[in-house]
Scaffold this motif. Structure first.
Motif, PDB file in Angstrom:
ATOM      1  N   ALA A  30      12.524  28.017 -18.319  1.00 17.84           N
ATOM      2  CA  ALA A  30      11.235  28.517 -18.784  1.00 17.84           C
ATOM      3  C   ALA A  30      10.355  27.411 -19.329  1.00 17.84           C
ATOM      4  CB  ALA A  30      11.454  29.587 -19.863  1.00 17.84           C
TER       5      ALA A  30
ATOM      6  N   SER B 103      16.491  31.244 -14.846  1.00 14.24           N
ATOM      7  CA  SER B 103      15.043  31.211 -15.058  1.00 14.24           C
ATOM      8  C   SER B 103      14.425  30.105 -14.206  1.00 14.24           C
ATOM      9  CB  SER B 103      14.738  30.960 -16.539  1.00 14.24           C
ATOM     10  OG  SER B 103      13.348  30.795 -16.739  1.00 14.24           O
TER      11      SER B 103
ATOM     12  N   SER C 253      10.423  28.316 -13.106  1.00  7.11           N
ATOM     13  CA  SER C 253       8.985  28.203 -13.372  1.00  7.11           C
ATOM     14  C   SER C 253       8.289  27.674 -12.125  1.00  7.11           C
ATOM     15  CB  SER C 253       8.722  27.269 -14.552  1.00  7.11           C
ATOM     16  OG  SER C 253       9.215  27.846 -15.749  1.00  7.11           O
TER      17      SER C 253
ATOM     18  N   THR D  34       6.609  32.071 -14.829  1.00  5.66           N
ATOM     19  CA  THR D  34       8.063  31.980 -15.004  1.00  5.66           C
ATOM     20  C   THR D  34       8.698  33.347 -14.806  1.00  5.66           C
ATOM     21  OG1 THR D  34       7.853  30.155 -16.574  1.00  5.66           O
ATOM     22  CG2 THR D  34       9.931  31.364 -16.592  1.00  5.66           C
TER      23      THR D  34
ATOM     24  N   SER E 116      12.939  35.181 -14.209  1.00 12.13           N
ATOM     25  CA  SER E 116      14.392  34.997 -14.102  1.00 12.13           C
ATOM     26  C   SER E 116      14.930  35.914 -13.021  1.00 12.13           C
ATOM     27  CB  SER E 116      15.088  35.319 -15.429  1.00 12.13           C
ATOM     28  OG  SER E 116      14.708  34.386 -16.419  1.00 12.13           O
TER      29      SER E 116
END
Length: 829
Positions: free
Chosen positions: A159, A185, A187, A207, A209
């Motif tokens: 993130a 996660s 981005s 971002t 997940s």
């Protein structure tokens, strides 16, 4: 001077001839503001002085206007407008201003100017997880003065990550990033590009997940056995159960006494067969795991070799099959440490309540005069015993300074110094259990002060190990018969607690405990004894001596217990010793009737015609135990027994009174149903019987060839006899003392023959001291070994002791070793 002419200056005639038109006019674009012209020079009678270049805007324009008057044949038209079409024509001029005709028209278009303006940054970037391996991206299109040609998508993991790297260059305003890692996660950022390679600034960072992945369920244990109403704990292990919803529990039979999100206690039904326990994800009902339990009605293995016929078969084994006894699904589960060598066969009792809780219990006795009760299924608390009884403490009849009897080295108090049982003698014979009263009967041997020897019959409460009868104390074993044999005095022959070795397993029959003896290493004087005690009171009932007026005649049978028929008659074999045919029964199979008047009547016997040779060569008939074949056997002999001794001869004997064959003096053969000489190298154990097959584990005493585990067919084709040659045999060989087989089966299917290679039983054995090796064979073909405990290091057993017998019950196999009880079974996962 020319006469006749007026004098003055001369004026040539005027030039009225125009130059030729310029040829081959070309217009070439040089840049977005310049077009270069070139042409071929015109010709003039006097001379070309220059050119007039005219231009108009457009490929088909006609409004030409002069833009230049070069003297050369080239011209660069500059300051033009980009992206515009221009047309040109050229004419020549001379000094007299004569103008040529126009050249042909040439046209060219200036290109657009270089694009140096980047697109606008993409906006409204959204990033959303689609699956456990895919994230979808979308954004609003960028704008550009010329046009956006595509986008660059960059990604980093985390993130707050900053190490972005380009992963794609889509032309659309969406992108699906696949092949990602679950529960991770990521981005993203995006920028636009145009045809000139101008790049926009980055979009905002998005971002997301990835999902945790599909829910998966596993169950422990995944396989096993259960007795009627046995409680078993199950655990469900879930992956990606984000909401911690757990599982729901169901079963095809039985009930649950408790159920939780990830654990349940299952109570087996009181019905035979397989039960399926299912754990289903509460969050995703399509995900589940199952376990299979085979429920048995076996209530116990309470006596040596399973039953009074000593056939060694547990036909109520539903968990172990020929397909699941393999290294992937079968192996060593745990071990329970003990304080001495376990020569006695482990016994097993189902659903016994100990300390307020119900257990399947396995019972072992050691040469250190201890008896242990362990939970047969659990390694809880590092296999702490449910109870342990020290048979030499005061609560079990011992005096303050009693010990087990030293049996090897310079301090040995029994035997001839061979250390055949090393280093001590305590409990050797397999105990027997009365499941109706929950009493375990066991014989201990001990010494006080190196001179006072005791053998005691204990009646232990199965639930506690405490003495239960005779005022909560054991009975000291003693007996006297009339006789003048070795060790007698005044016509009386007394039981010798020092020299007599209680090697055979105990028997429980018609309310009586029957016990048999031989000796330690043929140390004289000794005799074969059978003594019976009342099972309810421990009162003496009867005694029998095999050689009261002679010597020896020990009841060895390598630990086998006497066999009994449905009428309470006992059958056993004796070793070398006095034979008379009336009261001396060395090297004989003896049939005793139920006790009467303090003794046992001899109902019949069989003694080989070569008894004297057997006796002289120490080839005891009684090295092997007696097995009673199922009643009725087909043909003229409905009641049969099988016995094999040291010389390897198989005897098939009619056990009805008057038909056993007795002794044929001076004969060259025996009056028995069948006699197969040399069938095995030798026998120090006893056969097993299952489904028309005899399984015999031969060996060789002192030799190097050993012998194979062999199967012989019984009554093949209705013969009522044993096959002359084996129907199958193991590929591997066994050495002294050879194996005593046990058989597990589901009725007549899934037969497995279990044996222990105990040849490395230590000094004085010739193979040194090493682990026992448990073997499993397909009972229908012994050449097909299913598994053995030497295949994986984790399955290694404790060091071997001779004559040991495996016990099979409820999906597990129990073997005694020098230091531990080893438990094998179906692996939980």
């Amino acid at each position: 001077m020319v006469t006749g002419c007026k004098s003055g200056s001369y004026a040539p005639p005027p030039d009225t001839i125009a130059p030729t038109a310029p040829a081959s006019l070309t217009a070439t674009v040089a840049s977005d503001t310049q077009i270069n012209l070139a042409w071929m020079a015109s010709i003039d009678n006097v001379g070309v002085t220059g050119y007039t270049v005219e231009r108009c805007t457009g490929a088909t324009c006609s409004n030409f206007a002069q833009v230049s008057a070069p003297t050369a044949t080239t011209f660069s038209d500059t300051g033009l407008t980009a992206s515009t079409s221009y047309s040109y024509r050229v004419r020549a001029t001379d000094a007299a201003n004569n103008l040529s005709a126009y050249s042909s028209t040439a046209s060219a278009s200036t290109p657009a100017p270089p694009d140096t303006t980047p697109p606008a940054a993409p906006t409204n970037l959204t990033v959303s997880a689609a699956t456990d391996t895919r994230i979808n991206l979308s954004w609003t299109a960028s704008t550009d003065n010329v046009g956006v040609t595509g986008y660059m998508v960059e990604r980093c993991q985390g993130a707050a990550c900053s190490n972005f790297a380009q992963i794609s260059a889509p032309t659309a305003t969406t992108f699906s990033d696949t092949g990602l890692t679950a529960s991770t996660s990521y981005s993203y950022r995006v920028r636009a590009a145009d045809a000139a390679g101008n790049l926009s600034t980055y979009s905002s960072t998005g971002t997301a997940s990835t999902a945790a992945g599909p829910i998966s369920v596993a169950i422990t244990p995944v396989r096993g056995g259960a007795t009627f109403s046995q409680s078993l704990n199950f655990t469900a292990n879930l992956q990606n159960d984000i909401s911690a919803a757990g599982v729901t529990w169901t079963a095809s039979g039985g009930t649950f006494s408790s159920q939780g999100n990830t654990a349940a206690t299952f109570v087996a039904p009181s019905a035979l067969g397989n039960v399926t326990i299912t754990a289903t994800s509460a969050a995703d009902a399509t995900k589940s795991a199952t376990a299979t339990l085979a429920v048995t009605d076996l209530t116990g293995v309470t006596t040596y070799h399973n039953d009074l016929s000593r056939d060694g078969a547990n036909t109520h084994e539903f968990a172990l099959t020929t397909s699941n006894v393999k290294t992937a699904t079968f192996g060593k589960l745990f071990s329970c440490a003990v304080d001495g060598a376990i020569y006695a066969q482990p016994l097993w009792v189902a659903n016994l309540t100990v300390n307020g809780a119900k257990h399947n219990v396995v019972i072992v006795a050691t040469q250190h005069d201890s008896v242990y009760a362990f939970d047969a299924d659990s390694n809880a608390n590092t296999c702490a015993p449910l109870w342990q009884a020290n048979l030499l403490d005061s609560n079990h009849g011992g005096t303050g300074n009693e010990t087990s009897v030293p049996s090897s080295g310079p301090t040995a108090l029994v035997g001839n110094g061979f250390g055949d049982i090393n280093p001590e003698v305590g409990v050797t014979g397999t105990p027997v259990v009365d499941p109706s009263t929950n009493i375990l009967y066991v014989v201990s041997k001990s010494v006080s002060g190196a001179t006072q020897f005791f053998q005691r019959l204990h009646a232990l409460d199965l639930t506690s190990g405490n003495e239960k009868l005779n005022g909560n104390k054991p009975v000291v074993i003693s007996a006297t018969v009339v006789g003048t044999g070795d060790g007698s005095s005044g016509g009386q022959l007394a039981f010798d607690a020092q020299n007599e070795h209680q090697r055979p397993g105990l028997a429980l029959i018609n309310g009586q405990v029957c016990i048999a003896w031989a000796s330690h290493e043929d140390h004289f004087p000794y005799h074969g004894w059978v003594i019976a005690y009342n099972a309810a009171t421990l009162a003496f009932v009867a005694a029998f001596n095999t050689t009261p007026n002679g010597g020896l005649g020990g009841i060895w049978m390598s630990g086998a217990a006497p066999a009994f028929d449905s009428s309470g008659n006992s059958f056993f074999a004796t070793g070398n010793g006095t034979f008379t045919g009336t009261n001396g029964y060395g090297d004989s199979i003896v049939k005793l009737g139920p006790p009467s008047g303090g003794s046992f009547p001899v109902m019949d016997f069989f003694t080989p015609f070569n008894q004297a040779t057997l006796n002289a060569n120490d080839t005891d008939l009684g090295a092997g135990g007696v097995l009673l074949l199922p009643d009725p056997s087909p043909g003229a002999h409905p009641h049969l027994l099988v016995q094999v001794g040291k010389d390897g001869t198989i005897y098939l004997v009619d056990r009805d009174n008057g038909k056993m064959g007795e002794y044929c003096n001076g004969c060259s053969s025996d009056n028995v149903v069948q006699e197969i000489s040399g069938a095995v190298n030798g026998m120090w154990g006893m056969p097993a019987y299952w489904n028309g097959n005899l399984y015999i584990g031969g060996a060789q005493d002192g030799g190097t060839s050993g012998d194979h585990l062999k199967a012989f067919a019984f009554n093949a084709g209705g013969t009522g006899k044993i096959s002359i040659i084996p129907t199958s045999q193991s590929a591997n060989t066994f050495f002294f003392s050879g194996p005593t087989p046990s058989v597990s089966a589901n009725g007549t299917s899934n037969g497995i023959v279990w044996v222990i290679d105990n040849s490395p039983y230590g000094p004085p054995g010739s193979f040194g001291s090493g682990p026992a090796v448990l073997h499993a064979y397909d009972a229908t073909n012994l050449n097909g070994e299913l598994w053995n405990s030497s295949q994986k290091a984790a399955d290694k057993a404790g060091n071997a002791v001779k004559f040991t017998v495996p016990t099979v019950a409820n999906g597990k196999v129990y073997i005694g070793t020098r230091t531990e009880l080893d438990i094998y079974g179906l692996l939980p996962n």
